[in-house]
Design a protein around this motif. Sequence first.
Motif, mmCIF file in Angstrom:
data_model
loop_
_atom_site.group_PDB
_atom_site.id
_atom_site.type_symbol
_atom_site.label_atom_id
_atom_site.label_comp_id
_atom_site.label_asym_id
_atom_site.label_seq_id
_atom_site.Cartn_x
_atom_site.Cartn_y
_atom_site.Cartn_z
ATOM 1 N N GLU A 10 1.011 -1.026 0.115
ATOM 2 C CA GLU A 10 -0.088 -0.337 0.031
ATOM 3 C C GLU A 10 0.944 1.045 0.402
ATOM 4 O O GLU A 10 2.198 1.653 0.704
ATOM 5 N N VAL A 11 0.460 1.870 -1.002
ATOM 6 C CA VAL A 11 1.626 3.590 -1.412
ATOM 7 C C VAL A 11 0.690 4.583 -1.186
ATOM 8 O O VAL A 11 -0.413 4.610 -1.063
ATOM 9 N N ASP A 12 1.634 6.141 -0.583
ATOM 10 C CA ASP A 12 0.698 6.751 -0.243
ATOM 11 C C ASP A 12 2.104 7.311 -0.766
ATOM 12 O O ASP A 12 3.875 7.009 -0.831
ATOM 13 N N THR A 13 2.104 8.903 -1.652
ATOM 14 C CA THR A 13 2.537 9.752 -1.970
ATOM 15 C C THR A 13 2.664 11.342 -1.393
ATOM 16 O O THR A 13 1.672 11.532 -1.179
ATOM 17 N N ALA A 14 4.192 11.848 -1.167
ATOM 18 C CA ALA A 14 3.923 13.362 -1.470
ATOM 19 C C ALA A 14 5.670 13.781 -2.605
ATOM 20 O O ALA A 14 6.432 13.848 -2.151
ATOM 21 N N SER A 15 5.254 14.917 -2.742
ATOM 22 C CA SER A 15 5.945 15.577 -4.074
ATOM 23 C C SER A 15 7.072 16.855 -3.675
ATOM 24 O O SER A 15 7.830 17.158 -3.663
#
Length: 378
Positions: free
Chosen positions: A25-30
Amino acid sequence: MILIVDDSPENIISLKKVLEKNDFEVDTASSGEEALKKILKKSYVLIILDVQMPGMDGFEVAEAISGYSKAKETAIIFLSAATADVTLITRGYSSGGLDYISKPVDMNILLLKVKTFYRIYEQSRALNEMQITLRQEIEFRKEAERKKDEFISIASHELKTPMTSIKGYIQLLERSLDKNDKETIRTRLHKVQNQIEKLNLLIADLLDISKIESGKLKFNKQYFSFDETLDHIIEIMQQSNPQVKIVKNGCLSREVFGDEMRIEQVIINFITNAIKYGPDGEEIHISSEVRDQEIHFSVRDFGIGMSEEHQHKVFEKFYRIEETSERFQGLGIGLYICQEIIDRHNGKIGVKSTAGKGSEFYFNLPLSPEKEAIKILS
């Protein structure tokens, strides 16, 4: 969940695609700022963190994360193209990173590292759960040992009290015999009998608690006249306690299915407690009636009462109200045994009380469906 932090959308898309394909399960931030906001709201097992980002770089983000108690145990893998710079690598480890991967990323190596960190995380979580369970078990056993020691101390004291009284009255009886004082002899014999009865009740409670613990408390259920049993108990209790007026309200004209001796034990316990905790000369009200296909029985006194906190705990094993333990004798198991007896009759037991205004102990017993069926057929 894994958090990928990178200012390059291409890098985020490629890493996210590979990890999700492998069931992560993956979440992202730039950006570093966006990452910190997400870390405050969510828990992550692993953070894959780019070192070279505008604004907050990866090292600054890692150092900020180390100050969050929620994310202290989160693993961090740094991503950087500057692998030749030993100073950067050293700073990465000192700021909280556990591993380093150079760009361009070898996805096989990344997956191997991610799986390793996840395995370590699962093992660590399982170990923590085992430690918590073990700690709780130890605390329970300490607590249990303390209660056992306390109970043995109380039981020893409570058993010695009537024994000491009996010994003293027998010595006085010997003197009265020498004087041939029949009236004094009769009075002291009555006192000896009362102390023997107290001793008998204490021993009976100890035996019952032992049977409950071993699952050997037996019941002999049959139909009996509840009202006749109650009248017999009241007569005996009134004779033994002439200073208290026992008032009976209501009458049950039907038979009850249950263990007469055990139900009698509960009623005697209720009345004995009412006499013990009620002021001398006051009345005790005993009520019995049929409510919604149940027998409702209660004993009310107008004595010291108890707080709501004590009402929730008074049926617990070995529970004694600390404020009254010095003034009133008892092992703290009588009401626990009563609850077991009523539970085994599929009934309900409880108490209503107000501190300083008295208590009302009650139980409800279901009317036997077999008995009702016999009445309908006849």
